[in-house]
Design a protein around this motif. Structure first.
Motif, PDB file in Angstrom:
ATOM      1  N   ILE A  87       0.906  -1.140  -0.132  1.00 20.41           N
ATOM      2  CA  ILE A  87      -0.013   0.092  -0.025  1.00 20.41           C
ATOM      3  C   ILE A  87       0.893   1.155  -0.165  1.00 20.41           C
ATOM      4  O   ILE A  87       1.656   1.147   0.841  1.00 20.41           O
ATOM      5  CB  ILE A  87      -1.000   0.073   1.327  1.00 20.41           C
ATOM      6  N   SER A  88       0.712   2.032  -0.938  1.00 20.33           N
ATOM      7  CA  SER A  88       1.324   3.360  -1.002  1.00 20.33           C
ATOM      8  C   SER A  88       0.915   4.416  -0.295  1.00 20.33           C
ATOM      9  O   SER A  88      -0.304   4.981  -0.449  1.00 20.33           O
ATOM     10  CB  SER A  88       1.650   3.684  -2.349  1.00 20.33           C
ATOM     11  N   PRO A  89       1.255   4.983   0.976  1.00 24.07           N
ATOM     12  CA  PRO A  89       1.039   6.016   1.745  1.00 24.07           C
ATOM     13  C   PRO A  89       0.467   7.188   0.832  1.00 24.07           C
ATOM     14  O   PRO A  89       1.097   7.336  -0.260  1.00 24.07           O
ATOM     15  CB  PRO A  89       2.008   6.613   2.606  1.00 24.07           C
ATOM     16  N   LYS A  90      -0.438   8.183   1.183  1.00 19.26           N
ATOM     17  CA  LYS A  90      -0.955   9.123   0.388  1.00 19.26           C
ATOM     18  C   LYS A  90      -0.668  10.363   1.022  1.00 19.26           C
ATOM     19  O   LYS A  90      -0.304  10.475   2.406  1.00 19.26           O
ATOM     20  CB  LYS A  90      -2.216   9.039   0.033  1.00 19.26           C
ATOM     21  N   GLY A  91      -0.642  11.600   0.742  1.00 21.96           N
ATOM     22  CA  GLY A  91      -0.912  12.936   1.198  1.00 21.96           C
ATOM     23  C   GLY A  91       0.689  13.551   0.961  1.00 21.96           C
ATOM     24  O   GLY A  91       1.420  13.420   0.139  1.00 21.96           O
ATOM     25  N   ASP A  92       1.011  14.557   2.027  1.00 17.98           N
ATOM     26  CA  ASP A  92       2.162  15.341   1.776  1.00 17.98           C
ATOM     27  C   ASP A  92       3.260  14.566   2.095  1.00 17.98           C
ATOM     28  O   ASP A  92       4.359  15.028   1.559  1.00 17.98           O
ATOM     29  CB  ASP A  92       1.959  16.741   2.928  1.00 17.98           C
ATOM     30  N   THR A  93       3.337  13.421   2.787  1.00 21.18           N
ATOM     31  CA  THR A  93       4.658  13.102   3.267  1.00 21.18           C
ATOM     32  C   THR A  93       4.519  11.710   2.452  1.00 21.18           C
ATOM     33  O   THR A  93       5.489  10.795   2.657  1.00 21.18           O
ATOM     34  CB  THR A  93       4.343  12.384   4.627  1.00 21.18           C
ATOM     35  N   ALA A  94       3.740  11.331   1.342  1.00 23.31           N
ATOM     36  CA  ALA A  94       3.927  10.092   0.489  1.00 23.31           C
ATOM     37  C   ALA A  94       5.386   9.759  -0.006  1.00 23.31           C
ATOM     38  O   ALA A  94       5.560   8.893  -0.037  1.00 23.31           O
ATOM     39  CB  ALA A  94       2.958  10.113  -0.703  1.00 23.31           C
ATOM     40  N   SER A 134       7.402   8.488   2.621  1.00 18.99           N
ATOM     41  CA  SER A 134       6.842   7.312   3.529  1.00 18.99           C
ATOM     42  C   SER A 134       7.411   5.994   2.567  1.00 18.99           C
ATOM     43  O   SER A 134       6.983   6.025   1.320  1.00 18.99           O
ATOM     44  CB  SER A 134       5.529   7.284   3.784  1.00 18.99           C
ATOM     45  N   PRO A 135       7.704   4.949   3.061  1.00 21.61           N
ATOM     46  CA  PRO A 135       7.864   3.741   2.272  1.00 21.61           C
ATOM     47  C   PRO A 135       6.631   2.981   1.986  1.00 21.61           C
ATOM     48  O   PRO A 135       5.650   3.133   2.820  1.00 21.61           O
ATOM     49  CB  PRO A 135       8.765   2.944   3.372  1.00 21.61           C
ATOM     50  N   LYS A 136       6.379   2.050   1.150  1.00 23.19           N
ATOM     51  CA  LYS A 136       5.278   1.317   0.871  1.00 23.19           C
ATOM     52  C   LYS A 136       5.121   0.555   1.988  1.00 23.19           C
ATOM     53  O   LYS A 136       6.150  -0.198   2.597  1.00 23.19           O
ATOM     54  CB  LYS A 136       5.450   0.540  -0.484  1.00 23.19           C
ATOM     55  N   ILE A 137       3.648   0.219   2.357  1.00 17.91           N
ATOM     56  CA  ILE A 137       3.496  -0.866   3.637  1.00 17.91           C
ATOM     57  C   ILE A 137       2.716  -2.024   3.168  1.00 17.91           C
ATOM     58  O   ILE A 137       1.759  -1.928   2.460  1.00 17.91           O
ATOM     59  CB  ILE A 137       2.578   0.064   4.346  1.00 17.91           C
ATOM     60  N   VAL A 138       3.375  -3.236   3.743  1.00 17.00           N
ATOM     61  CA  VAL A 138       2.634  -4.469   3.394  1.00 17.00           C
ATOM     62  C   VAL A 138       1.655  -4.920   4.411  1.00 17.00           C
ATOM     63  O   VAL A 138       2.145  -4.950   5.687  1.00 17.00           O
ATOM     64  CB  VAL A 138       3.777  -5.528   3.057  1.00 17.00           C
ATOM     65  N   LEU A 139       0.285  -4.897   4.186  1.00 16.35           N
ATOM     66  CA  LEU A 139      -0.452  -5.349   5.326  1.00 16.35           C
ATOM     67  C   LEU A 139      -0.854  -6.899   5.030  1.00 16.35           C
ATOM     68  O   LEU A 139      -1.157  -7.275   3.886  1.00 16.35           O
ATOM     69  CB  LEU A 139      -1.797  -4.464   5.307  1.00 16.35           C
ATOM     70  N   LYS A 174     -13.159  -8.347  12.360  1.00 11.37           N
ATOM     71  CA  LYS A 174     -12.011  -8.609  11.890  1.00 11.37           C
ATOM     72  C   LYS A 174     -11.944  -7.688  10.342  1.00 11.37           C
ATOM     73  O   LYS A 174     -11.025  -7.002  10.008  1.00 11.37           O
ATOM     74  CB  LYS A 174     -11.380 -10.082  11.391  1.00 11.37           C
ATOM     75  N   ALA A 175     -13.055  -7.793   9.622  1.00 12.59           N
ATOM     76  CA  ALA A 175     -13.286  -7.044   8.375  1.00 12.59           C
ATOM     77  C   ALA A 175     -13.049  -5.614   8.624  1.00 12.59           C
ATOM     78  O   ALA A 175     -12.745  -4.882   7.797  1.00 12.59           O
ATOM     79  CB  ALA A 175     -14.690  -7.414   7.782  1.00 12.59           C
ATOM     80  N   ASP A 176     -13.941  -5.068   9.763  1.00 16.73           N
ATOM     81  CA  ASP A 176     -13.846  -3.644  10.002  1.00 16.73           C
ATOM     82  C   ASP A 176     -12.160  -3.245  10.292  1.00 16.73           C
ATOM     83  O   ASP A 176     -11.810  -2.286   9.926  1.00 16.73           O
ATOM     84  CB  ASP A 176     -14.715  -3.390  11.254  1.00 16.73           C
ATOM     85  N   ILE A 177     -11.657  -4.223  11.020  1.00 15.00           N
ATOM     86  CA  ILE A 177     -10.256  -3.899  11.273  1.00 15.00           C
ATOM     87  C   ILE A 177      -9.476  -3.945  10.154  1.00 15.00           C
ATOM     88  O   ILE A 177      -8.338  -3.048   9.934  1.00 15.00           O
ATOM     89  CB  ILE A 177      -9.754  -4.998  12.389  1.00 15.00           C
ATOM     90  N   LEU A 178      -9.556  -4.859   9.189  1.00 14.24           N
ATOM     91  CA  LEU A 178      -8.789  -4.918   7.965  1.00 14.24           C
ATOM     92  C   LEU A 178      -8.971  -3.721   7.095  1.00 14.24           C
ATOM     93  O   LEU A 178      -7.742  -2.930   6.826  1.00 14.24           O
ATOM     94  CB  LEU A 178      -9.227  -5.901   7.195  1.00 14.24           C
ATOM     95  N   LYS A 179     -10.049  -3.051   7.140  1.00 17.00           N
ATOM     96  CA  LYS A 179     -10.495  -1.930   6.497  1.00 17.00           C
ATOM     97  C   LYS A 179      -9.740  -0.735   7.066  1.00 17.00           C
ATOM     98  O   LYS A 179      -9.121   0.266   6.314  1.00 17.00           O
ATOM     99  CB  LYS A 179     -11.839  -1.716   6.353  1.00 17.00           C
ATOM    100  N   ALA A 180      -9.904  -0.732   8.292  1.00 16.27           N
ATOM    101  CA  ALA A 180      -9.289   0.387   8.936  1.00 16.27           C
ATOM    102  C   ALA A 180      -7.677   0.651   8.873  1.00 16.27           C
ATOM    103  O   ALA A 180      -7.006   1.502   8.728  1.00 16.27           O
ATOM    104  CB  ALA A 180      -9.701   0.396  10.628  1.00 16.27           C
ATOM    105  N   LEU A 181      -7.199  -0.843   8.967  1.00 20.74           N
ATOM    106  CA  LEU A 181      -5.702  -0.679   8.823  1.00 20.74           C
ATOM    107  C   LEU A 181      -4.921  -0.354   7.447  1.00 20.74           C
ATOM    108  O   LEU A 181      -4.175   0.100   7.344  1.00 20.74           O
ATOM    109  CB  LEU A 181      -5.110  -2.327   9.254  1.00 20.74           C
ATOM    110  N   GLN A 182      -5.968  -0.572   6.554  1.00 19.10           N
ATOM    111  CA  GLN A 182      -5.760  -0.299   5.157  1.00 19.10           C
ATOM    112  C   GLN A 182      -5.689   0.959   5.123  1.00 19.10           C
ATOM    113  O   GLN A 182      -4.561   2.001   4.479  1.00 19.10           O
ATOM    114  CB  GLN A 182      -6.756  -0.848   4.156  1.00 19.10           C
ATOM    115  N   GLY A 183      -6.585   1.888   5.711  1.00 20.87           N
ATOM    116  CA  GLY A 183      -6.766   3.330   5.863  1.00 20.87           C
ATOM    117  C   GLY A 183      -5.282   3.788   6.400  1.00 20.87           C
ATOM    118  O   GLY A 183      -5.021   5.000   5.836  1.00 20.87           O
TER     119      GLY A 183
END
Length: 301
Positions: free
Chosen positions: A136-143, A146-151, A173-182
């Motif tokens: 997952i590639s971080p977005k925003g001003d610090t993208a 920031s290194p890519k993150i493997v979830l 767990k589905a909620d947690i997955l979605k939140a961790l992706q964000g």
């Protein structure tokens, strides 16, 4: 880590209050360190929060519970509990892969695209882990910084594990997955988020009234609320610390999190934001992150 009360008390009847404290602190630090601690008297005394005289008075009784292995010390019970914990995580990963493979074979046989966004999932079943999942590639001003993150699936399972039973009723767990992706898109590593969850669920806020009002894990991850609990206020962080807390480092973590994406600031406990009048953040930390400190007469004593 589980604490077996009856067994613990049976084995430690000869310890005084200082001995109990030292023993428990060493066990907790060893758990967090992966099963071993350095064979260094000064460091062990600091972990045990003992003065030199206190450590000398309890050292022999406490260290009798540990085994020396080269330059490290270990503890049989801690090693066994870590092995159980690792087995649970590996079992969850294997089960997830097996389930994914079974569904893939079934769906392929029916001519269904298993990667379709229309595949319906149970509310408590996150997407199965794949070793080749795209980071997952971080977005925003610090993208750019920031290194890519493997979830991974194990991250979801671990976040679920640290969530108390009552709080699990308010998440999935589905909620947690979605939140961790964000969180990953905001540049936060899963391990850091999980440590924040640990800190939150160990805090007075989450344990009040037996945890009756503890928030679900995905709500703490969303909007980076967990960041308010990672600056040393949690008992686990304090117990496992091998040296006195550095106030400057605590302020540095807070400001770093505030600057790099979360924008979270706790004015009740930390005072005004960096650069504002009466800001409590040390001047050198404000300057380190590009803030212009308020004039001396405006800064709180």
């Amino acid at each position: 880590m589980k604490l077996y009360i009856a067994e613990y008390l049976a084995e430690t009847t000869h310890l005084d209050a200082i001995g109990h404290g030292a023993y428990l602190l060493l066990i907790m630090a060893m758990w967090r360190a992966g099963g071993k601690l350095p064979r260094d008297e000064a460091k062990l005394a600091r972990i045990a929060q003992c003065t030199p005289d206190q450590w000398a008075s309890v050292r022999d009784d406490v260290m009798a519970f540990f085994k020396v292995s080269g330059g490290s010390i270990r503890h049989n019970r801690v090693s066994k509990e870590i092995a159980k914990y690792d087995a649970v995580i590996e079992g969850a990963k294997s089960a997830g892969k097996a389930s994914a493979s079974k569904r893939a074979n079934k769906n392929n046989a029916e001519g269904v695209n298993v990667r379709s966004e229309n595949v319906e999932r149970k509310s408590n079943q996150p997407e199965p882990e794949e070793d080749n999942r795209s980071p997952i590639s971080p977005k925003g001003d610090t993208a750019a910084l920031s290194p890519k993150i493997v979830l991974r699936q194990a991250d979801v399972e671990l976040a679920w594990t640290v969530t108390p039973p009552r709080a699990r009723q308010r998440t999935s767990k589905a909620d947690i997955l979605k939140a961790l992706q964000g969180a990953a898109r905001r540049g936060h590593q899963p391990a850091a988020v999980i440590e924040g969850l640990r800190a939150y669920y160990a805090s007075a806020e989450a344990t009040k009234d037996g945890g009756e009002f503890a928030k679900g894990a995905h709500r703490m991850i969303t909007a980076d609320r967990w960041l308010g609990f990672v600056d040393g206020a949690t008992p686990l962080e304090a117990l496992a610390s091998s040296s006195p807390a550095d106030p400057l480092e605590s302020w540095r973590r807070r400001v770093n999190a505030f600057v790099n994406g979360s924008r979270f600031w706790n004015p009740t406990d930390w005072g005004p934001e960096p650069g504002r009048p009466r800001c409590r953040v040390p001047v050198e930390i404000q300057r380190e992150f590009g803030f212009t400190p308020a004039q001396p007469e405006e800064v709180a004593a």
